[in-house]
Design a protein around this motif. Structure first.
Motif, short mmCIF file in Angstrom:
data_model
loop_
_atom_site.label_atom_id
_atom_site.label_comp_id
_atom_site.label_asym_id
_atom_site.label_seq_id
_atom_site.Cartn_x
_atom_site.Cartn_y
_atom_site.Cartn_z
N MET A 173 0.82 -1.19 0.00
CA MET A 173 0.00 0.00 0.00
C MET A 173 0.86 1.26 0.00
O MET A 173 0.37 2.32 -0.32
N ARG A 174 2.15 1.08 0.34
CA ARG A 174 3.04 2.23 0.24
C ARG A 174 3.62 2.32 -1.17
O ARG A 174 3.63 3.39 -1.78
N LEU A 175 4.10 1.20 -1.69
CA LEU A 175 4.69 1.20 -3.03
C LEU A 175 3.65 1.47 -4.11
O LEU A 175 3.94 2.07 -5.13
N SER A 176 2.45 1.00 -3.90
CA SER A 176 1.40 1.11 -4.91
C SER A 176 0.08 1.49 -4.23
O SER A 176 -0.80 0.66 -4.05
N PRO A 177 -0.06 2.75 -3.80
CA PRO A 177 -1.24 3.16 -3.03
C PRO A 177 -2.54 3.08 -3.84
O PRO A 177 -2.53 3.24 -5.06
N PRO A 178 -3.67 2.81 -3.16
CA PRO A 178 -4.95 2.70 -3.86
C PRO A 178 -5.37 3.98 -4.57
O PRO A 178 -6.01 3.94 -5.61
N VAL A 179 -5.05 5.12 -4.01
CA VAL A 179 -5.34 6.42 -4.65
C VAL A 179 -4.02 7.19 -4.68
O VAL A 179 -3.68 7.90 -3.74
N PRO A 180 -3.23 7.03 -5.77
CA PRO A 180 -1.90 7.62 -5.80
C PRO A 180 -1.86 9.13 -6.06
O PRO A 180 -0.89 9.79 -5.77
N SER A 181 -2.94 9.68 -6.60
CA SER A 181 -2.93 11.09 -6.97
C SER A 181 -3.23 11.97 -5.76
O SER A 181 -3.52 11.49 -4.67
N LEU A 182 -3.20 13.27 -6.00
CA LEU A 182 -3.48 14.19 -4.91
C LEU A 182 -4.97 14.21 -4.58
O LEU A 182 -5.82 13.93 -5.43
N LEU A 183 -5.25 14.46 -3.35
CA LEU A 183 -6.63 14.68 -2.92
C LEU A 183 -6.75 16.19 -2.76
O LEU A 183 -6.14 16.78 -1.89
N PRO A 184 -7.50 16.83 -3.66
CA PRO A 184 -7.51 18.29 -3.72
C PRO A 184 -8.12 18.95 -2.47
O PRO A 184 -9.06 18.45 -1.88
N ARG A 185 -7.53 20.07 -2.12
CA ARG A 185 -8.02 20.90 -1.02
C ARG A 185 -8.05 22.34 -1.53
O ARG A 185 -7.16 22.76 -2.26
N GLU A 186 -9.03 23.10 -1.10
CA GLU A 186 -9.14 24.50 -1.51
C GLU A 186 -8.56 25.38 -0.40
O GLU A 186 -8.88 25.21 0.78
N VAL A 187 -7.73 26.33 -0.81
CA VAL A 187 -7.12 27.26 0.15
C VAL A 187 -8.20 28.15 0.74
O VAL A 187 -9.05 28.69 0.03
N LEU A 188 -8.17 28.29 2.05
CA LEU A 188 -9.17 29.07 2.79
C LEU A 188 -8.87 30.57 2.73
O LEU A 188 -7.79 30.98 2.31
N PRO A 189 -9.82 31.40 3.18
CA PRO A 189 -9.59 32.85 3.22
C PRO A 189 -8.30 33.17 3.99
O PRO A 189 -8.01 32.54 5.00
N GLY A 190 -7.55 34.11 3.49
CA GLY A 190 -6.28 34.48 4.09
C GLY A 190 -5.10 33.89 3.33
O GLY A 190 -3.96 34.29 3.52
N GLY A 191 -5.38 32.92 2.46
CA GLY A 191 -4.33 32.34 1.65
C GLY A 191 -3.48 31.34 2.40
O GLY A 191 -3.75 31.01 3.55
N LEU A 192 -2.45 30.87 1.73
CA LEU A 192 -1.57 29.85 2.29
C LEU A 192 -0.16 30.09 1.80
O LEU A 192 0.06 30.36 0.62
N LYS A 193 0.81 30.00 2.71
CA LYS A 193 2.21 30.10 2.32
C LYS A 193 2.88 28.77 2.61
O LYS A 193 2.82 28.26 3.73
N VAL A 194 3.51 28.19 1.59
CA VAL A 194 4.27 26.95 1.74
C VAL A 194 5.68 27.24 1.26
O VAL A 194 5.88 27.52 0.07
N GLU A 195 6.63 27.21 2.18
CA GLU A 195 8.01 27.57 1.91
C GLU A 195 8.05 28.93 1.23
O GLU A 195 7.65 29.91 1.83
N ASN A 196 8.47 29.02 -0.03
CA ASN A 196 8.57 30.33 -0.70
C ASN A 196 7.42 30.60 -1.65
O ASN A 196 7.47 31.55 -2.42
N SER A 197 6.39 29.80 -1.60
CA SER A 197 5.24 29.98 -2.50
C SER A 197 4.02 30.44 -1.73
O SER A 197 3.76 29.98 -0.62
N ARG A 198 3.27 31.34 -2.33
CA ARG A 198 2.04 31.86 -1.72
C ARG A 198 0.87 31.48 -2.60
O ARG A 198 0.91 31.64 -3.83
#
Length: 151
Positions: free
Chosen positions: A1-26
């Motif tokens: 399940m680690r090497l070949s996960p049942p859902v390998p793609s991203l599970l989308p999330r929507e950024v909430l009001p106020g935005g989001l900063k991840v490392e050097n990206s906003r």
């Protein structure tokens, strides 16, 4: 399940009001973001030698070649085949129960072997079965045969 996960793609999330900063990206409010489970499960930072099938990586051991307690804790924290948080898979517990029961019963009743003549691993890749992402993964391999045991 680690090497070949049942859902390998991203599970989308929507950024909430106020935005989001991840490392050097906003990311502004309303942006859809996500990290693919496949990428998490194959990241060297969480799993040493991530393409290798090493069941011992999940068991803390002081012996030579074993995983340390910190390595096991890191691997467990990064293991998320059913997602995490409030939108994790509601069927996770049932899936684990069914997989455990089915696997135990199958191993008890049958001898299992890889099928000859069928390419089980993609050429040029180490320990990776053909995997097509279609939200729920379609897997091609490994091919096995079952022979009823005489009990």
């Amino acid at each position: 399940m680690r090497l070949s996960p049942p859902v390998p793609s991203l599970l989308p999330r929507e950024v909430l009001p106020g935005g989001l900063k991840v490392e050097n990206s906003r990311f502004p409010k309303g942006t859809v973001v996500g990290v693919p489970v496949y990428a998490i499960h194959h990241k060297e930072e969480y799993h040493s030698n991530p393409l290798a099938y090493k069941p011992e990586r999940w068991i803390a051991s002081d012996g030579e070649g074993g995983a340390g307690a910190e390595d096991v804790a890191t691997a467990q924290a990064a293991f998320c085949p059913f997602s995490i948080g409030p939108r994790w898979c509601i069927g996770k517990s049932l899936a684990y129960l069914e997989v455990s029961t089915t696997l135990a019963r199958t191993v008890w009743l049958y001898d299992i072997r890889l099928v000859g003549g069928k390419e089980n691993v993609r050429k040029g890749e180490i320990a990776k079965y053909a995997l097509e992402d279609c939200f729920i993964a379609q897997k091609d391999g490994p091919m096995v045969e079952f022979r009823k045991r005489a009990l």
